[in-house]
Scaffold this motif. Structure first.
Motif, PDB file in Angstrom:
ATOM      1  N   ASN A  30       0.819  -1.217   0.000  1.00 13.48           N
ATOM      2  CA  ASN A  30       0.000   0.000   0.000  1.00 13.48           C
ATOM      3  C   ASN A  30       0.856   1.271   0.000  1.00 13.48           C
ATOM      4  O   ASN A  30       0.675   2.171   0.802  1.00 13.48           O
ATOM      5  CB  ASN A  30      -0.948   0.001   1.196  1.00 13.48           C
ATOM      6  CG  ASN A  30      -2.034   1.053   1.065  1.00 13.48           C
ATOM      7  OD1 ASN A  30      -2.404   1.445  -0.045  1.00 13.48           O
ATOM      8  ND2 ASN A  30      -2.541   1.528   2.186  1.00 13.48           N
ATOM      9  N   ILE A  74      -2.818  -8.150  -5.119  1.00 15.38           N
ATOM     10  CA  ILE A  74      -4.030  -8.221  -4.297  1.00 15.38           C
ATOM     11  C   ILE A  74      -4.680  -6.840  -4.340  1.00 15.38           C
ATOM     12  O   ILE A  74      -4.325  -5.942  -3.563  1.00 15.38           O
ATOM     13  CB  ILE A  74      -3.689  -8.637  -2.855  1.00 15.38           C
ATOM     14  CG1 ILE A  74      -2.855  -9.924  -2.851  1.00 15.38           C
ATOM     15  CG2 ILE A  74      -4.964  -8.815  -2.037  1.00 15.38           C
ATOM     16  CD1 ILE A  74      -2.286 -10.293  -1.506  1.00 15.38           C
ATOM     17  N   PRO A  75      -5.615  -6.639  -5.248  1.00 14.59           N
ATOM     18  CA  PRO A  75      -6.100  -5.274  -5.512  1.00 14.59           C
ATOM     19  C   PRO A  75      -6.787  -4.596  -4.328  1.00 14.59           C
ATOM     20  O   PRO A  75      -6.599  -3.395  -4.118  1.00 14.59           O
ATOM     21  CB  PRO A  75      -7.066  -5.455  -6.695  1.00 14.59           C
ATOM     22  CG  PRO A  75      -7.370  -6.910  -6.758  1.00 14.59           C
ATOM     23  CD  PRO A  75      -6.188  -7.618  -6.183  1.00 14.59           C
ATOM     24  N   ARG A  76      -7.567  -5.338  -3.541  1.00 14.69           N
ATOM     25  CA  ARG A  76      -8.312  -4.685  -2.454  1.00 14.69           C
ATOM     26  C   ARG A  76      -7.377  -4.006  -1.469  1.00 14.69           C
ATOM     27  O   ARG A  76      -7.698  -2.961  -0.894  1.00 14.69           O
ATOM     28  CB  ARG A  76      -9.183  -5.702  -1.715  1.00 14.69           C
ATOM     29  CG  ARG A  76     -10.018  -5.060  -0.591  1.00 14.69           C
ATOM     30  CD  ARG A  76     -10.826  -6.085   0.179  1.00 14.69           C
ATOM     31  NE  ARG A  76     -11.766  -6.792  -0.664  1.00 14.69           N
ATOM     32  CZ  ARG A  76     -12.562  -7.758  -0.236  1.00 14.69           C
ATOM     33  NH1 ARG A  76     -12.496  -8.152   1.045  1.00 14.69           N
ATOM     34  NH2 ARG A  76     -13.394  -8.358  -1.061  1.00 14.69           N
ATOM     35  N   TYR A  77      -6.191  -4.589  -1.267  1.00 15.69           N
ATOM     36  CA  TYR A  77      -5.243  -4.062  -0.283  1.00 15.69           C
ATOM     37  C   TYR A  77      -4.021  -3.406  -0.913  1.00 15.69           C
ATOM     38  O   TYR A  77      -3.078  -3.065  -0.188  1.00 15.69           O
ATOM     39  CB  TYR A  77      -4.822  -5.186   0.669  1.00 15.69           C
ATOM     40  CG  TYR A  77      -5.971  -5.700   1.499  1.00 15.69           C
ATOM     41  CD1 TYR A  77      -6.366  -5.035   2.658  1.00 15.69           C
ATOM     42  CD2 TYR A  77      -6.688  -6.825   1.108  1.00 15.69           C
ATOM     43  CE1 TYR A  77      -7.423  -5.489   3.416  1.00 15.69           C
ATOM     44  CE2 TYR A  77      -7.753  -7.293   1.864  1.00 15.69           C
ATOM     45  CZ  TYR A  77      -8.119  -6.616   3.012  1.00 15.69           C
ATOM     46  OH  TYR A  77      -9.191  -7.068   3.766  1.00 15.69           O
ATOM     47  N   ARG A  78      -4.045  -3.238  -2.229  1.00 12.69           N
ATOM     48  CA  ARG A  78      -2.919  -2.611  -2.943  1.00 12.69           C
ATOM     49  C   ARG A  78      -1.593  -3.243  -2.513  1.00 12.69           C
ATOM     50  O   ARG A  78      -0.661  -2.578  -2.086  1.00 12.69           O
ATOM     51  CB  ARG A  78      -2.907  -1.099  -2.695  1.00 12.69           C
ATOM     52  CG  ARG A  78      -4.065  -0.376  -3.358  1.00 12.69           C
ATOM     53  CD  ARG A  78      -4.123   1.083  -2.992  1.00 12.69           C
ATOM     54  NE  ARG A  78      -2.842   1.763  -3.077  1.00 12.69           N
ATOM     55  CZ  ARG A  78      -2.317   2.257  -4.196  1.00 12.69           C
ATOM     56  NH1 ARG A  78      -2.955   2.134  -5.346  1.00 12.69           N
ATOM     57  NH2 ARG A  78      -1.146   2.868  -4.170  1.00 12.69           N
ATOM     58  N   GLU A  79      -1.513  -4.550  -2.676  1.00 14.48           N
ATOM     59  CA  GLU A  79      -0.359  -5.321  -2.202  1.00 14.48           C
ATOM     60  C   GLU A  79       0.179  -6.190  -3.331  1.00 14.48           C
ATOM     61  O   GLU A  79      -0.580  -6.927  -3.981  1.00 14.48           O
ATOM     62  CB  GLU A  79      -0.790  -6.203  -1.024  1.00 14.48           C
ATOM     63  CG  GLU A  79       0.272  -7.144  -0.545  1.00 14.48           C
ATOM     64  CD  GLU A  79       0.787  -6.828   0.846  1.00 14.48           C
ATOM     65  OE1 GLU A  79       1.598  -7.617   1.365  1.00 14.48           O
ATOM     66  OE2 GLU A  79       0.377  -5.799   1.425  1.00 14.48           O
ATOM     67  N   GLN A  95      -2.784  -9.677 -13.919  1.00 12.38           N
ATOM     68  CA  GLN A  95      -3.198  -8.300 -13.664  1.00 12.38           C
ATOM     69  C   GLN A  95      -3.254  -7.565 -14.999  1.00 12.38           C
ATOM     70  O   GLN A  95      -2.406  -7.768 -15.877  1.00 12.38           O
ATOM     71  CB  GLN A  95      -2.199  -7.615 -12.726  1.00 12.38           C
ATOM     72  CG  GLN A  95      -2.546  -6.174 -12.418  1.00 12.38           C
ATOM     73  CD  GLN A  95      -1.445  -5.467 -11.649  1.00 12.38           C
ATOM     74  OE1 GLN A  95      -0.327  -5.966 -11.548  1.00 12.38           O
ATOM     75  NE2 GLN A  95      -1.745  -4.299 -11.122  1.00 12.38           N
ATOM     76  N   THR A 126      -5.297 -12.423   5.725  1.00 11.62           N
ATOM     77  CA  THR A 126      -6.433 -11.533   5.493  1.00 11.62           C
ATOM     78  C   THR A 126      -6.463 -11.079   4.043  1.00 11.62           C
ATOM     79  O   THR A 126      -7.515 -11.105   3.374  1.00 11.62           O
ATOM     80  CB  THR A 126      -6.360 -10.309   6.421  1.00 11.62           C
ATOM     81  OG1 THR A 126      -6.416 -10.749   7.775  1.00 11.62           O
ATOM     82  CG2 THR A 126      -7.504  -9.343   6.149  1.00 11.62           C
ATOM     83  N   TYR A 127      -5.317 -10.669   3.536  1.00 15.28           N
ATOM     84  CA  TYR A 127      -5.242 -10.175   2.163  1.00 15.28           C
ATOM     85  C   TYR A 127      -5.549 -11.287   1.161  1.00 15.28           C
ATOM     86  O   TYR A 127      -6.316 -11.094   0.203  1.00 15.28           O
ATOM     87  CB  TYR A 127      -3.865  -9.589   1.882  1.00 15.28           C
ATOM     88  CG  TYR A 127      -3.473  -8.433   2.770  1.00 15.28           C
ATOM     89  CD1 TYR A 127      -4.413  -7.748   3.540  1.00 15.28           C
ATOM     90  CD2 TYR A 127      -2.146  -8.025   2.863  1.00 15.28           C
ATOM     91  CE1 TYR A 127      -4.049  -6.695   4.360  1.00 15.28           C
ATOM     92  CE2 TYR A 127      -1.772  -6.964   3.682  1.00 15.28           C
ATOM     93  CZ  TYR A 127      -2.724  -6.311   4.422  1.00 15.28           C
ATOM     94  OH  TYR A 127      -2.366  -5.273   5.229  1.00 15.28           O
ATOM     95  N   SER A 130      -9.147 -12.159   0.335  1.00 16.92           N
ATOM     96  CA  SER A 130      -9.929 -11.249  -0.514  1.00 16.92           C
ATOM     97  C   SER A 130      -9.947 -11.700  -1.971  1.00 16.92           C
ATOM     98  O   SER A 130     -10.711 -11.151  -2.781  1.00 16.92           O
ATOM     99  CB  SER A 130      -9.367  -9.823  -0.426  1.00 16.92           C
ATOM    100  OG  SER A 130      -8.109  -9.720  -1.093  1.00 16.92           O
ATOM    101  N   LEU A 131      -9.138 -12.685  -2.325  1.00 14.13           N
ATOM    102  CA  LEU A 131      -9.075 -13.182  -3.704  1.00 14.13           C
ATOM    103  C   LEU A 131     -10.107 -14.294  -3.879  1.00 14.13           C
ATOM    104  O   LEU A 131     -10.064 -15.307  -3.173  1.00 14.13           O
ATOM    105  CB  LEU A 131      -7.669 -13.705  -4.007  1.00 14.13           C
ATOM    106  CG  LEU A 131      -6.551 -12.662  -3.856  1.00 14.13           C
ATOM    107  CD1 LEU A 131      -5.187 -13.345  -3.891  1.00 14.13           C
ATOM    108  CD2 LEU A 131      -6.659 -11.596  -4.941  1.00 14.13           C
TER     109      LEU A 131
END
Length: 198
Positions: A30, A74-79, A95, A126-127, A130-131
């Motif tokens: 992030n 991991i797009p939701r967490y910008r990771e 991506q 957690t990250y 989200s996938l």
């Protein structure tokens, strides 16, 4: 009173340019670029063993095994991160605009170290959850025989099991694959104890 300077924030484009030029890999958290430490000999032995066992166990199934050089977004967490081993079911989905970064792991393995175990069990899990394609998460201890296994149910809940049994077997629930613990830990030594005999 000591005032700490804020950590510099990097854009995704700056991070990707950094990775293309760098000799060593880094994660992107992030906006922050974090260098990845090198692995121990036990870490490397476990990854080597798992890679071989998974390739054999998943033969003729729609899974492909990748090692830690393949980047995950991991797009939701910008990771951006590099799991030790990830398994993709069917075709890799990249991506947008990239051919070196995937977004659809089905199964992820991490080999725990003293410096990464808290993050692997905490934020990373957690990250990863989200996938949408992500189904199983396996954590392998490199300092003793201990395996933690998280498996997603059809209802979207996560089941946890763990084992420190030398004679145990890791069963992947989302794939038809069983791996004996002794083979995962082949040639791995703990505090100068003899190597495991298989």
């Amino acid at each position: 009173m000591v005032v700490q300077s804020p950590t510099r924030q990097y854009s995704i484009e700056e991070y990707l340019a950094h990775e293309e030029a760098a000799e060593d890999r880094s994660e992107y958290r992030n906006g922050e670029i974090v260098s990845m430490a090198g692995g121990s000999i036990n870490h490397n032995r476990i990854i080597r063993n798992l890679s071989r066992l998974l390739e054999l166990g998943l033969q003729k199934q729609p899974y492909e095994v990748f090692l830690s050089d393949l980047r995950l977004w991991i797009p939701r967490y910008r990771e951006y991160t590099y799991p030790d081993i990830l398994i993709i079911k069917d075709q890799a989905i990249f991506q947008e605009g990239r051919t070196d970064t995937i977004i659809n792991p089905s199964i992820i393995f991490e080999v725990l170290s003293k410096s990464t175990s808290s993050r692997d069990r905490g934020d990373k899990f957690t990250y990863y959850r989200s996938l949408p394609e992500f189904q199983e998460y396996i954590l392998i201890d490199q300092y003793q025989i201990h395996i933690e296994h998280f498996s997603k149910t059809p209802e979207g809940n996560w089941l946890f099991s763990e084992s420190d049994d030398e004679d145990g077997v890791l069963t992947l629930d989302s794939a038809n694959c069983q791996i004996p613990h002794r083979q995962i830990y082949d040639r791995v030594t703990f505090d100068n104890k003899p190597e495991l005999e298989i």
